[in-house]
Structure formats: structure tokens, C-alpha cells
Design a protein around this motif. Structure first.
Motif, PDB file in Angstrom:
ATOM      1  N   ASN A 117       0.828  -1.209   0.000  1.00 31.19           N
ATOM      2  CA  ASN A 117       0.000   0.000   0.000  1.00 31.19           C
ATOM      3  C   ASN A 117       0.865   1.263   0.000  1.00 31.19           C
ATOM      4  O   ASN A 117       0.561   2.222  -0.718  1.00 31.19           O
ATOM      5  N   LYS A 120       2.560   1.671  -3.449  1.00 37.45           N
ATOM      6  CA  LYS A 120       1.601   1.915  -4.524  1.00 37.45           C
ATOM      7  C   LYS A 120       0.843   3.236  -4.347  1.00 37.45           C
ATOM      8  O   LYS A 120       0.467   3.856  -5.339  1.00 37.45           O
ATOM      9  N   ASN A 121       0.624   3.665  -3.088  1.00 35.59           N
ATOM     10  CA  ASN A 121      -0.275   4.793  -2.842  1.00 35.59           C
ATOM     11  C   ASN A 121       0.294   5.937  -2.023  1.00 35.59           C
ATOM     12  O   ASN A 121      -0.376   6.963  -1.882  1.00 35.59           O
TER      13      ASN A 121
END
Length: 139
Positions: A117, A120-121
Motif C-alpha cells: 500500500n 503503490k499509494n
């Protein structure tokens, strides 16, 4: 006065680590969970990034006589008090430091879903804190 050469090296190190992490940006969660090399590259480079941000924060604090952090978690608070970071940025940086501490002290307990996470974010959060430091230091 913040030492420009030291900060420039740390900034370049952060950018190089971001580039390495982005090599895996097209990975699905399943691919990431199956690839130990990708895991190691991402986790290690996230660690390096946060450590370099901590070092830059420490340089800013020290060079400007803003106080003495007794722990890494004090650095974002001191930078907020000095109006270098706002409340949201302080919280983001504190979360990064907490994650770094998990990597450093509890490597076997790292939740790879959380790592996925983050890479990716949340890379924009890293770039936000980095940009605040670059802006403040005039680099």
C-alpha cells in the motif's frame, strides 16, 4: 546554516531509492507477495528514504538551533513548531518514522500488505515531505 552538500547527497539518495521502488510499480499485490527480491528492494529503499528524511530533518533542527530531539519521533513535532511542516505533514512524517522503526526493529513482523500500500499509494507523501525540506533549505 544547513550544509548544502550533505543535503544534496541525501536528496539524491532519496530520489535514487524512489526510482528503485518504482521499478515494481506495475506489480499486483499477488506478484509482490510472491517476489522476495521485490519485497527486499522496496522495504530496504523505504527504510533508506525515511532515514535520509530523518537526517535532513535533524540537520535543519540542529543548524537552526530549533531544539534537541530526544527521539526520531520528536523531529516532525519540532519542525511543525518551527512552521516548516504543517499539522498534516507532521503526521505524515511521524507515520513514516513509525514505519521505519518497524523495519529497523521488527523486520520479521512487517506486514507486506502495508508495504505494498505504501509503495503503490503513498510515494507522494514522501515527495511532499522532501519538497518541504528542499523548499525550506533553498536547494
Amino acid at each position: 546554516m544547513v550544509k548544502r552538500e550533505i543535503l544534496t547527497q541525501k536528496i539524491e539518495s532519496i530520489k535514487a531509492s524512489l526510482k528503485k521502488i518504482r521499478l515494481f510499480s506495475n506489480f499486483t499485490l499477488e506478484q509482490f507477495l510472491e517476489d522476495e527480491i521485490a519485497q527486499d528492494v522496496v522495504v530496504f529503499n523505504l527504510f533508506l528514504i525515511v532515514q535520509n528524511l530523518i537526517d535532513i530533518g535533524n540537520h535543519i533542527i540542529s543548524d537552526n538551533g530549533l531544539g534537541e530531539p530526544s527521539a526520531y519521533s520528536d523531529i516532525p513535532v519540532i519542525l511543525k513548531r518551527a512552521k516548516i511542516l504543517n499539522e498534516n505533514e507532521m503526521q505524515i512524517f511521524r507515520s513514516m518514522i513509525q514505519f521505519r522503526n518497524i523495519i529497523a526493529h521488527e523486520y520479521a513482523k512487517i506486514d507486506l500488505h502495508v508495504v505494498y500500500n505504501i509503495f503503490k499509494n503513498k510515494l507522494a507523501d514522501i515527495e511532499l515531505i522532501l519538497s518541504k525540506f528542499i523548499e525550506y533549505c533553498g536547494i
